[in-house]
Design a protein around this motif. Structure first.
Motif, mmCIF file in Angstrom:
data_model
loop_
_atom_site.group_PDB
_atom_site.id
_atom_site.type_symbol
_atom_site.label_atom_id
_atom_site.label_comp_id
_atom_site.label_asym_id
_atom_site.label_seq_id
_atom_site.Cartn_x
_atom_site.Cartn_y
_atom_site.Cartn_z
ATOM 1 N N GLU A 27 -17.506 72.372 -17.225
ATOM 2 C CA GLU A 27 -17.116 71.576 -16.054
ATOM 3 C C GLU A 27 -18.322 71.174 -15.212
ATOM 4 O O GLU A 27 -18.196 70.844 -14.029
ATOM 5 N N SER A 121 -11.557 69.086 -26.442
ATOM 6 C CA SER A 121 -10.893 68.284 -25.418
ATOM 7 C C SER A 121 -11.829 68.081 -24.240
ATOM 8 O O SER A 121 -12.758 68.863 -24.007
ATOM 9 N N PHE A 122 -11.584 67.014 -23.491
ATOM 10 C CA PHE A 122 -12.407 66.705 -22.327
ATOM 11 C C PHE A 122 -11.690 65.661 -21.477
ATOM 12 O O PHE A 122 -10.838 64.908 -21.961
ATOM 13 N N TRP A 123 -12.059 65.613 -20.210
ATOM 14 C CA TRP A 123 -11.612 64.564 -19.298
ATOM 15 C C TRP A 123 -12.688 63.497 -19.247
ATOM 16 O O TRP A 123 -13.880 63.805 -19.150
ATOM 17 N N TRP A 157 -9.339 58.621 -14.758
ATOM 18 C CA TRP A 157 -9.522 59.859 -15.531
ATOM 19 C C TRP A 157 -8.397 60.032 -16.547
ATOM 20 O O TRP A 157 -7.217 59.897 -16.206
ATOM 21 N N GLU A 158 -8.767 60.306 -17.789
ATOM 22 C CA GLU A 158 -7.820 60.542 -18.877
ATOM 23 C C GLU A 158 -8.294 61.755 -19.681
ATOM 24 O O GLU A 158 -9.493 61.925 -19.885
ATOM 25 N N LYS A 159 -7.367 62.566 -20.132
ATOM 26 C CA LYS A 159 -7.723 63.715 -20.975
ATOM 27 C C LYS A 159 -7.608 63.337 -22.440
ATOM 28 O O LYS A 159 -6.593 62.774 -22.860
ATOM 29 N N LYS A 160 -8.650 63.646 -23.201
ATOM 30 C CA LYS A 160 -8.702 63.315 -24.625
ATOM 31 C C LYS A 160 -8.858 64.594 -25.449
ATOM 32 O O LYS A 160 -9.417 65.579 -24.985
ATOM 33 N N SER A 161 -8.386 64.549 -26.693
ATOM 34 C CA SER A 161 -8.576 65.696 -27.589
ATOM 35 C C SER A 161 -8.739 65.229 -29.027
ATOM 36 O O SER A 161 -8.175 64.205 -29.422
ATOM 37 N N GLY A 225 -14.631 68.974 -17.866
ATOM 38 C CA GLY A 225 -13.567 69.746 -18.503
ATOM 39 C C GLY A 225 -13.697 69.811 -20.007
ATOM 40 O O GLY A 225 -12.704 69.746 -20.733
ATOM 41 N N ASP A 236 -4.876 74.059 -21.379
ATOM 42 C CA ASP A 236 -5.496 73.808 -20.084
ATOM 43 C C ASP A 236 -6.919 74.340 -20.067
ATOM 44 O O ASP A 236 -7.222 75.370 -20.697
ATOM 45 N N PHE A 237 -7.782 73.664 -19.329
ATOM 46 C CA PHE A 237 -9.184 74.062 -19.276
ATOM 47 C C PHE A 237 -9.327 75.488 -18.736
ATOM 48 O O PHE A 237 -8.670 75.868 -17.772
#
Length: 250
Positions: A27, A121-123, A157-161, A225, A236-237
């Motif tokens: 982070e 995963s990351f934001w 902001w979008e979360k990707k994996s 993240g 979740d992070f």
């Protein structure tokens, strides 16, 4: 009273205790070397702790530790293109890497038939939209897994994996040297573009047909993240205290 045994389901098909996230400083809390801003104009420019930048072909960008973040985070890394390369040569590149030490990925069984399935995963957010590229590889840069992820909305902001089974062949170090590398590509040439979503021989930074951030001056890209964990689900992070992250970075 009644006594009994409660069977708890595992998290992400793995352990329910201990550390899930293999990434240190995911982070972007710790930035000991350069403070809040670094300029990436060449190879192995260290920025926020545990992350390095690479650039060639005359392109340049800055990386800042910023407080523009998704909910639940204090810091992110912000990339800003300061010298664009709109005609990217086949052997040119621009990217940011995370390098995990071999001792921290030994339990993933890379290079064996027992190689684990993992999820990265990351934001992320960017001023540009579309398919962006990245890759995972070994320290020798001869085993590689390119991938794409999609940014749907600008400046959001979008979360990707990305889920993959790790390589069952190749040499993967389990010492304090580099064990596993993953990266975000900002616009590498065709020499560094491989086939998406499979392990292959070679040194690639991305799959083809990705957005080339480096081609647009003043374009921006943020990340925080960052998590790499065993299993096929992006949980979740896993936050660590600043003191713990600082100690791990040192």
């Amino acid at each position: 009273g009644t006594t009994g045994i409660t069977n708890l389901p595992s998290i992400n098909s793995g352990q329910i205790g201990g550390r899930r996230n293999i990434v240190i400083n995911g982070e972007m809390q710790v930035s000991q070397r350069v403070g809040t801003t670094a300029t990436a104009t060449g190879n192995n420019t260290y920025i926020i702790d545990r992350y390095t930048t690479f650039a060639s072909g005359g392109a340049a960008y800055t990386v800042q530790q910023v407080t523009d973040t998704p909910a639940g985070f204090k810091n992110a890394a912000k990339v800003t293109i300061t010298t664009a390369d709109s005609s990217i040569a086949a052997d040119a590149y621009a990217l940011m890497q995370y390098r995990a030490e071999g001792v921290d990925i030994a339990h993933l069984n890379c290079g064996t038939s027992d190689a684990e399935t993992v999820t990265l995963s990351f934001w992320v957010k960017s001023s540009l939209t579309g398919n962006f590229g990245g890759a995972m590889r070994n320290s020798a840069a001869d085993r590689n897994y390119p991938y794409l992820y999609n940014i749907a909305q600008a400046n959001t902001w979008e979360k990707k994996s990305i889920t993959l089974t790790l390589d069952t062949t190749g040499t993967w170090l389990t010492t304090t040297a580099v064990g596993l590398v993953f990266m975000w590509d900002f616009g590498s040439g065709t020499d560094f573009q491989g086939t998406a979503d499979q392990w292959q021989a070679g040194n690639f930074h991305s799959a083809g047909s990705q957005v080339k951030l480096i081609a647009t001056n003043s374009s921006t890209w943020y990340v925080t993240g960052v998590q790499l964990e065993i299993g096929s689900t992006a949980t979740d992070f896993e936050h660590k205290s600043f003191g713990e992250e600082l100690s791990l970075c040192k």
